[in-house]
Design a protein around this motif. Structure first.
Motif, PDB file in Angstrom:
ATOM      1  N   ASN A  35     -13.572   1.872  -1.310  1.00 27.04           N
ATOM      2  CA  ASN A  35     -14.524   0.900  -2.390  1.00 27.04           C
ATOM      3  C   ASN A  35     -15.659   0.521  -1.010  1.00 27.04           C
ATOM      4  N   THR A  37     -18.202  -1.355  -0.641  1.00 24.24           N
ATOM      5  CA  THR A  37     -18.563  -2.973  -0.539  1.00 24.24           C
ATOM      6  C   THR A  37     -17.362  -3.369   0.812  1.00 24.24           C
ATOM      7  N   ALA A  38     -16.374  -2.883   0.198  1.00 27.35           N
ATOM      8  CA  ALA A  38     -15.387  -2.921   1.267  1.00 27.35           C
ATOM      9  C   ALA A  38     -15.448  -3.632   2.561  1.00 27.35           C
ATOM     10  N   SER A  42     -10.054  -2.814   3.713  1.00 24.84           N
ATOM     11  CA  SER A  42      -9.897  -2.735   2.888  1.00 24.84           C
ATOM     12  C   SER A  42     -10.140  -1.800   1.614  1.00 24.84           C
ATOM     13  N   VAL A  44      -9.371   0.918   0.488  1.00 24.97           N
ATOM     14  CA  VAL A  44      -8.609   1.735  -1.097  1.00 24.97           C
ATOM     15  C   VAL A  44      -9.063   0.978  -2.323  1.00 24.97           C
ATOM     16  N   CYS A  45     -10.005   1.727  -3.209  1.00 27.41           N
ATOM     17  CA  CYS A  45     -10.653   1.273  -4.595  1.00 27.41           C
ATOM     18  C   CYS A  45      -9.591   0.769  -5.273  1.00 27.41           C
ATOM     19  N   LYS A  46      -9.087  -0.464  -5.336  1.00 25.47           N
ATOM     20  CA  LYS A  46      -8.213  -0.689  -6.448  1.00 25.47           C
ATOM     21  C   LYS A  46      -7.980  -0.154  -7.802  1.00 25.47           C
ATOM     22  N   GLY A  47      -8.688   0.177  -8.160  1.00 28.89           N
ATOM     23  CA  GLY A  47      -8.435   1.393  -9.184  1.00 28.89           C
ATOM     24  C   GLY A  47      -8.108   2.708  -9.393  1.00 28.89           C
ATOM     25  N   ASP A  55     -17.159  -1.092 -10.344  1.00 29.51           N
ATOM     26  CA  ASP A  55     -16.265  -1.342  -9.330  1.00 29.51           C
ATOM     27  C   ASP A  55     -16.361  -1.767  -8.104  1.00 29.51           C
ATOM     28  N   CYS A  57     -16.620   1.046  -7.027  1.00 31.31           N
ATOM     29  CA  CYS A  57     -15.753   2.405  -5.824  1.00 31.31           C
ATOM     30  C   CYS A  57     -16.831   3.458  -6.559  1.00 31.31           C
TER      31      CYS A  57
END
Ligand code: NAG
Ligand code: NAG
Length: 291
Positions: A35, A37-38, A42, A44-47, A55, A57
């Motif tokens: 991710n 933009t994170a 944090s 790690v891409c939530k997807g 998203d 990512c």
């Protein structure tokens, strides 16, 4: 006389064979869905492995040469090795010669690991040679990370080795510094120059085509000099890039969308056509920030 001639020819044949024979190694492509933009904690891409750019990512990619004993983190070394019985194994060690095992994780090929990592194996794509050999023409170049300038100039054991098959044909999505002081999704092309300096070109999209609002279009590390990282996270760390002494030369895995001939150039000299980039697993997190 004949025997002497025969012996001389035999000697020549043998020494030639020896000179041309290099151990082949596998090339491992490591894709992680990050991710961009994170923040660093944090990202790690939530997807997970199905994460998409919509998203925030992007698939970021690194290359690793099998069999190398690499500095992975403070006091930890790592080796990636494929075998028919166990598949791809990542083994961690507590010593710089990779003998004292801490942990081993096998069967990693082609799997989505921890929800965001994927490995792809290219058997025998590299040779352990500092010069181009046969079809293995793309140099494997690494950067070495130290905690302090003193550690770096003294060439103390590295903290992390970023093994980077750099290339002006490989576009790697990553987090880049923007001119407004923020860090955002972007991409880099990283390549050694003919003077053995190392140049990173920044792009403000994830496919290496635009440079709107990037802090600096390029960043150059002179050969064999310790230079600081340029992000908030890494400016206290020192880096050197071993453009002058590639650890291996490899074939390029084709058929991947991130490998283009967009930047194919003749002008960049010996290492310019292509050099690839590799990162070890824990430097995976760092590599998004190390520039
Ligand atoms: C990416 O990170 C941002 C900021 O932390 C967060 O708002 C967003 O939900 C994250 N997206 C994914 C897909 O992980
Ligand atoms: C880095 O330098 C410090 C201070 O000189 C030293 O104590 C430390 O052992 C060095 N680190 C390595 C990995 O050699």
């Amino acid at each position: 006389m004949r025997i002497t001639t025969f012996a001389a020819i035999l000697y020549l044949l043998c020494s030639t064979t020896q000179a041309n024979e290099h151990t082949t190694q596998d090339l491992i492509l490591l894709t992680r869905y990050a991710n961009l933009t994170a923040n660093a904690e944090s990202f790690v891409c939530k997807g997970g492995c199905r994460g998409s750019e919509a998203d925030g990512c992007a698939a970021t990619r690194d290359f690793i040469v099998g069999g190398q004993c690499l500095a992975d983190d403070d006091g930890v070394w790592v080796r990636y090795l494929f075998s028919a019985d166990f598949g791809l194994c990542v083994t961690r060690y507590r010593d710089p010669t990779c003998t004292a095992i801490i942990s081993e994780d096998c069967g990693l090929s082609e799997r989505c690991v921890d929800g965001w990592l994927q490995y792809e194996l290219f058997r025998d794509y590299c040779v352990e040679s500092s010069s181009p050999t046969r079809e293995f023409v793309y140099p494997f170049v690494y950067s070495t990370t130290h905690r302090s300038a003193t550690n770096c100039t003294r060439k103390d054991p590295p903290t992390v080795e970023d093994l980077r098959l750099g290339s002006d044909q490989i576009c790697v999505a990553t987090n880049i510094p923007m001119s407004d002081g923020s860090y955002g999704p972007g991409s880099i092309i990283s390549a050694c120059q003919s003077d053995n300096s190392h140049v990173v070109t920044f792009y403000s999209d994830t496919s290496c085509s635009t440079q709107d609002g990037v802090l600096a279009p390029t960043y150059r590390r002179p050969f064999d000099q310790c230079t600081p990282g340029v992000t908030e996270e890494t400016r206290h760390r020192m880096y050197t890039v071993e453009c002058g002494s590639p650890i291996a030369h490899c074939k390029m895995p084709t058929g991947n969308s991130f490998i283009t001939d967009r930047h194919a150039s003749e002008a960049e000299g010996r290492l310019g056509v292509m050099n690839l980039a590799v990162v070890t697993l824990s430097s995976v997190l760092m590599s998004l920030w190390f520039l």
